[in-house]
Motif scaffolding. Sequence first.
Motif, PDB file in Angstrom:
ATOM      1  N   GLN A 168       0.826  -1.216   0.000  1.00 48.01           N
ATOM      2  CA  GLN A 168       0.000   0.000   0.000  1.00 48.01           C
ATOM      3  C   GLN A 168       0.856   1.260   0.000  1.00 48.01           C
ATOM      4  OE1 GLN A 168      -3.514  -0.967   2.867  1.00 48.01           O
ATOM      5  NE2 GLN A 168      -1.964  -2.571   2.946  1.00 48.01           N
ATOM      6  N   TYR A 172       0.700   4.245  -2.806  1.00 49.54           N
ATOM      7  CA  TYR A 172       0.623   5.658  -2.413  1.00 49.54           C
ATOM      8  C   TYR A 172       1.787   6.441  -3.025  1.00 49.54           C
ATOM      9  CZ  TYR A 172       1.187   9.784   0.540  1.00 49.54           C
ATOM     10  OH  TYR A 172       1.360  11.075   0.989  1.00 49.54           O
ATOM     11  N   GLY A 178      -0.851  12.831  -7.706  1.00 41.95           N
ATOM     12  CA  GLY A 178      -2.214  13.250  -8.013  1.00 41.95           C
ATOM     13  C   GLY A 178      -2.558  13.428  -9.474  1.00 41.95           C
ATOM     14  N   THR A 197      -8.439  -6.687  -2.744  1.00 52.32           N
ATOM     15  CA  THR A 197      -8.996  -6.173  -1.479  1.00 52.32           C
ATOM     16  C   THR A 197      -8.137  -5.052  -0.918  1.00 52.32           C
ATOM     17  OG1 THR A 197      -9.118  -8.563  -1.084  1.00 52.32           O
ATOM     18  CG2 THR A 197     -10.155  -7.133   0.551  1.00 52.32           C
ATOM     19  N   CYS A 201      -9.620  -1.294  -0.678  1.00 48.80           N
ATOM     20  CA  CYS A 201     -10.150  -1.310   0.694  1.00 48.80           C
ATOM     21  C   CYS A 201     -10.909  -0.036   1.063  1.00 48.80           C
ATOM     22  CB  CYS A 201      -9.001  -1.564   1.666  1.00 48.80           C
ATOM     23  SG  CYS A 201      -9.495  -1.579   3.393  1.00 48.80           S
ATOM     24  N   VAL A 202     -10.270   1.118   0.930  1.00 48.85           N
ATOM     25  CA  VAL A 202     -10.954   2.363   1.310  1.00 48.85           C
ATOM     26  C   VAL A 202     -11.357   3.178   0.072  1.00 48.85           C
ATOM     27  CG1 VAL A 202      -9.900   2.488   3.605  1.00 48.85           C
ATOM     28  CG2 VAL A 202      -8.785   3.634   1.672  1.00 48.85           C
ATOM     29  N   LYS A 203     -11.450   2.500  -1.074  1.00 52.55           N
ATOM     30  CA  LYS A 203     -11.880   3.156  -2.329  1.00 52.55           C
ATOM     31  C   LYS A 203     -11.116   4.456  -2.585  1.00 52.55           C
ATOM     32  CE  LYS A 203     -16.435   1.005  -2.272  1.00 52.55           C
ATOM     33  NZ  LYS A 203     -17.863   1.195  -2.023  1.00 52.55           N
ATOM     34  N   SER A 204      -9.822   4.299  -2.710  1.00 53.71           N
ATOM     35  CA  SER A 204      -8.960   5.450  -2.949  1.00 53.71           C
ATOM     36  C   SER A 204      -9.245   6.101  -4.299  1.00 53.71           C
ATOM     37  CB  SER A 204      -7.497   4.983  -2.899  1.00 53.71           C
ATOM     38  OG  SER A 204      -6.638   6.015  -3.332  1.00 53.71           O
ATOM     39  N   SER A 205      -9.085   7.412  -4.351  1.00 49.40           N
ATOM     40  CA  SER A 205      -9.171   8.111  -5.643  1.00 49.40           C
ATOM     41  C   SER A 205      -7.805   8.184  -6.314  1.00 49.40           C
ATOM     42  CB  SER A 205      -9.679   9.538  -5.443  1.00 49.40           C
ATOM     43  OG  SER A 205     -10.829   9.537  -4.679  1.00 49.40           O
ATOM     44  N   LEU A 206      -6.779   7.651  -5.655  1.00 48.97           N
ATOM     45  CA  LEU A 206      -5.428   7.673  -6.229  1.00 48.97           C
ATOM     46  C   LEU A 206      -5.171   6.450  -7.096  1.00 48.97           C
ATOM     47  CD1 LEU A 206      -3.338   8.731  -3.077  1.00 48.97           C
ATOM     48  CD2 LEU A 206      -4.208  10.209  -4.911  1.00 48.97           C
ATOM     49  N   PHE A 207      -5.724   5.305  -6.702  1.00 48.18           N
ATOM     50  CA  PHE A 207      -5.484   4.051  -7.426  1.00 48.18           C
ATOM     51  C   PHE A 207      -6.707   3.160  -7.300  1.00 48.18           C
ATOM     52  CE2 PHE A 207      -3.344   4.200  -3.256  1.00 48.18           C
ATOM     53  CZ  PHE A 207      -4.073   3.248  -2.554  1.00 48.18           C
TER      54      PHE A 207
ATOM     55  N   TYR B 172     -12.951   3.229   8.483  1.00 44.02           N
ATOM     56  CA  TYR B 172     -13.373   2.195   7.529  1.00 44.02           C
ATOM     57  C   TYR B 172     -14.617   1.478   8.041  1.00 44.02           C
ATOM     58  CZ  TYR B 172     -13.370  -2.355   5.202  1.00 44.02           C
ATOM     59  OH  TYR B 172     -13.764  -3.480   4.514  1.00 44.02           O
ATOM     60  N   CYS B 201      -5.167  10.718   3.455  1.00 48.59           N
ATOM     61  CA  CYS B 201      -3.909  10.185   2.908  1.00 48.59           C
ATOM     62  C   CYS B 201      -4.068   9.593   1.508  1.00 48.59           C
ATOM     63  CB  CYS B 201      -3.337   9.132   3.875  1.00 48.59           C
ATOM     64  SG  CYS B 201      -1.824   8.357   3.325  1.00 48.59           S
ATOM     65  N   VAL B 202      -4.976   8.652   1.324  1.00 49.08           N
ATOM     66  CA  VAL B 202      -5.120   8.031  -0.007  1.00 49.08           C
ATOM     67  C   VAL B 202      -6.406   8.503  -0.704  1.00 49.08           C
ATOM     68  CG1 VAL B 202      -3.712   6.006   0.534  1.00 49.08           C
ATOM     69  CG2 VAL B 202      -6.190   5.907   0.899  1.00 49.08           C
ATOM     70  N   LYS B 203      -6.934   9.653  -0.254  1.00 46.73           N
ATOM     71  CA  LYS B 203      -8.138  10.248  -0.869  1.00 46.73           C
ATOM     72  C   LYS B 203      -9.259   9.223  -1.019  1.00 46.73           C
ATOM     73  CE  LYS B 203      -5.551  13.884  -3.174  1.00 46.73           C
ATOM     74  NZ  LYS B 203      -4.996  14.376  -4.419  1.00 46.73           N
ATOM     75  N   SER B 204      -9.685   8.705   0.112  1.00 44.22           N
ATOM     76  CA  SER B 204     -10.741   7.697   0.128  1.00 44.22           C
ATOM     77  C   SER B 204     -12.072   8.273  -0.365  1.00 44.22           C
ATOM     78  CB  SER B 204     -10.914   7.177   1.554  1.00 44.22           C
ATOM     79  OG  SER B 204     -12.049   6.363   1.647  1.00 44.22           O
ATOM     80  N   SER B 205     -12.860   7.443  -1.028  1.00 41.78           N
ATOM     81  CA  SER B 205     -14.222   7.848  -1.402  1.00 41.78           C
ATOM     82  C   SER B 205     -15.206   7.490  -0.293  1.00 41.78           C
ATOM     83  CB  SER B 205     -14.671   7.143  -2.684  1.00 41.78           C
ATOM     84  OG  SER B 205     -13.715   7.285  -3.686  1.00 41.78           O
ATOM     85  N   LEU B 206     -14.714   6.875   0.779  1.00 41.89           N
ATOM     86  CA  LEU B 206     -15.591   6.488   1.894  1.00 41.89           C
ATOM     87  C   LEU B 206     -15.713   7.614   2.923  1.00 41.89           C
ATOM     88  CD1 LEU B 206     -14.309   2.844   2.619  1.00 41.89           C
ATOM     89  CD2 LEU B 206     -16.266   3.535   1.210  1.00 41.89           C
ATOM     90  N   PHE B 207     -14.627   8.353   3.118  1.00 38.75           N
ATOM     91  CA  PHE B 207     -14.612   9.409   4.131  1.00 38.75           C
ATOM     92  C   PHE B 207     -13.666  10.511   3.695  1.00 38.75           C
ATOM     93  CE2 PHE B 207     -12.072   5.663   5.353  1.00 38.75           C
ATOM     94  CZ  PHE B 207     -10.792   6.177   5.281  1.00 38.75           C
ATOM     95  N   TYR B 303     -10.201  -4.426   8.522  1.00 40.34           N
ATOM     96  CA  TYR B 303      -9.292  -3.397   8.012  1.00 40.34           C
ATOM     97  C   TYR B 303      -7.841  -3.721   8.367  1.00 40.34           C
ATOM     98  CZ  TYR B 303      -6.891   0.982   7.222  1.00 40.34           C
ATOM     99  OH  TYR B 303      -5.995   1.921   6.786  1.00 40.34           O
ATOM    100  N   VAL B 306      -6.522  -6.548   6.305  1.00 33.62           N
ATOM    101  CA  VAL B 306      -6.179  -6.162   4.937  1.00 33.62           C
ATOM    102  C   VAL B 306      -4.925  -5.281   4.916  1.00 33.62           C
ATOM    103  CG1 VAL B 306      -6.953  -4.811   2.937  1.00 33.62           C
ATOM    104  CG2 VAL B 306      -8.523  -6.405   4.060  1.00 33.62           C
TER     105      VAL B 306
END
Lengths: 449, 449
Positions: A168, A172, A178, A197, A201-207, B172, B201-207, B303, B306
Amino acid sequence: MAAALRTLFSTRHMLMLSLALNLSLMLKMIEEKSSPAESLIIMEKLQPKLIAEVSPSESTQQGRFEAPQPHFSAQETGDTPDDEDSIVNLDHGDPTMYENYWQQMGDRTTVVIPGWQFTSYFSVASNLCWFLEPELANEIIRLHGVVGNAITDGRHIVVGTGSSQLYQAALYAYTSSGASEPVTVVSAAPYYSSYPTATDCVKSSLFRWGGDARVYDGKGPYIELVTSPNNPDGFVRDSVVNRSGGILIHDLAYYWPHYTPITSPANHELTLFTVSKTTGHAGSRIGWALVKDPLIAKKMVKYIEVSTIGVSKDSQVRAAKVLKVVSDGCEGAGGSDKVECLFRYSHSQMTRRWMQLREAVKESGVFSLPEFSPRHCNFLEQSFGSLPAFAWLKCEDGIEDCESFLRRFKIVTRGGRHFGVGPSYVRVSMLDRDRTFNLFVRRLSKIHR
Amino acid sequence: MAAALRTLFSTRHMLMLSLALNLSLMLKMIEEKSSPAESLIIMEKLQPKLIAEVSPSESTQQGRFEAPQPHFSAQETGDTPDDEDSIVNLDHGDPTMYENYWQQMGDRTTVVIPGWQFTSYFSVASNLCWFLEPELANEIIRLHGVVGNAITDGRHIVVGTGSSQLYQAALYAYTSSGASEPVTVVSAAPYYSSYPTATDCVKSSLFRWGGDARVYDGKGPYIELVTSPNNPDGFVRDSVVNRSGGILIHDLAYYWPHYTPITSPANHELTLFTVSKTTGHAGSRIGWALVKDPLIAKKMVKYIEVSTIGVSKDSQVRAAKVLKVVSDGCEGAGGSDKVECLFRYSHSQMTRRWMQLREAVKESGVFSLPEFSPRHCNFLEQSFGSLPAFAWLKCEDGIEDCESFLRRFKIVTRGGRHFGVGPSYVRVSMLDRDRTFNLFVRRLSKIHR
């Protein structure tokens, strides 16, 4: 008289004599007082190494560090009685096989950590990877040198809480500058089941996870994961997306001589390794990355800082000690008979296990396994076909769902769909304890259509 | 003769005599051969506890577990000569202050980990938190019982690689069911500077980070972080967003009696704690969450599975031992004179440091500090105002950028903007080693306009 004695014996001599007296008295007490089990415990406290050599562990029939014979008798497999109700769980790659080896190594890798150690977050505050213990860095470099499986010159070492965290961190590092769109992450199927997974996992907008690299035809930036030897199928791999500008992350967790011939030192941009699959210390959660580009290494460090503020120092010093003992035992081992070398010992174990498995598959007639051509291993100085940490088992005879099929025999495996392929495949751990592994092959051999 | 002796002395007696002879001979050898430094090392190996009691550490002037006097003389501050070129770095909350206490505790918290331990990823595979070592769980429950700072009944314990990882696990857990919009995460300013970075940090779409909770007026689902006592300013806090349906995460890293009066056991949905700020073992990276809802606890476990496939077991057993020694030393301590209790000892240290700091601020005339009203602490059975782990220092007299101002005097702090407020504030760690802290207050007291 006392003065005369003093000229004959120095204090040091007296101490040696006195210590010898202790030992003989202790042994006498053990003889006098103890049951055999008690004396084992007392002796273990006295001399852990000695005990390790004679301890009745799971595979004592092989004697200490005697390379296990690849031929095994029906009797040997039969040593583990099959309780038919017991569940044989080989879903995870839990490397408990190694416990036995480390028991036999006695106290050589025992660590003692005083209570006042590690009140600081920092290892060396001015280093690029400020939370990396220098002794671990040294032992990583040394071990790669001994084995010859990776170039460490001109690399930055980043330590992680297992290689999962480093994976991960690498995503990152390569994407945090960006782009407008998430970078697609691909790997050729069958790929390691945790990649999708972990990536999403956290539905990143980076990847974002993009699936099988073989069918990837996107135009944007991408990252390809190359796991070699591959988890789950054990094959040696190269990248498959034939496009310039792609970023490669090499996961070489299994590029060690107990699993596969070491043909040349790896020389990539970013390579991941893990203690779990090198020495079996999965509970310590220590992995490392060798990283060429200092900017990428710095960003990985940043990720680990943000996500866990560094990596357990207790586990780092323990990993350093374990790697040191491995290097000590394997330095110059190569084709020699230095049987205490972890890689030689485990290579023999894996050879035996793979032969047991292939015999069971043959006896059953329901399954098939991948075949590996022999290649020359520069470290072990011999040719052999890969002995992967996982068996990639296929159900034949029209059995469509191999995982469900095996569950009927109380064998728990991980089905092909988790790895991006069909359900006729399952992944089976080859690294469990002898007892579990023996139960597995015995049960497998009896499955017929 | 030999037979007669045997009736007088059993083998066991002979052994005792012989061991006594060893010790006297060893001590003699030390006398004969060693320089004072050598004998310290040899003695340390023989008797770590004894040595700890006499070792020349940074603050031996206070003697072992003598509660430090809150009044200090100029002489005492002057003990640390100020090398004016040295940089006093109090940017991080590195809890190295505790090193001295644990040195004085000798070998009581020393852990010995044999090489064969922890080859498995699992602690108890069938438990909700399958990577949590049961002895750590037991010691967490026990310590909260001893201190009375949190209810553990009906809670699931989730262990994390520091509470940073648990914070992300909690985000998460509360958001992974997947709303169409990212859930907004807020905290009242000044808030912990790592929250925004860790959240985005990873620009999550969850939060996503939403900033100061006091100005939040969004309509959608939100998560409010309540840090109490607060990092950076030390004040006790409640939630500030006055809306139903909000999710609260309580970060109680500093809710321990060395920092603040324990007024009642915390009783929240999800509470975070960390070993770093409880006992000072920041390098071990161990935190824990007390979680009411088993579904949320399960998602947090997912979490951590993973992201790092569990948490270092080496550090967990070490943390368990440290917490056990703290409970042993503090059980029933309360207002008594059980000076070995970590919390009593550290409370005295913090009292002294805060008095030193307030005197320095007064002497300088350029700064101000928050004031804390005394409250009754149920554990220490006395009233006191909070003694936060950080000083939230304000530059007065029109100094706009306090961080830059202090850098002119080679004092490195973290400026207010990182915490969502103006640059006239800085956060200063109060937990560094005596030497660093003394340098800091001495230098601060000499700053005048």
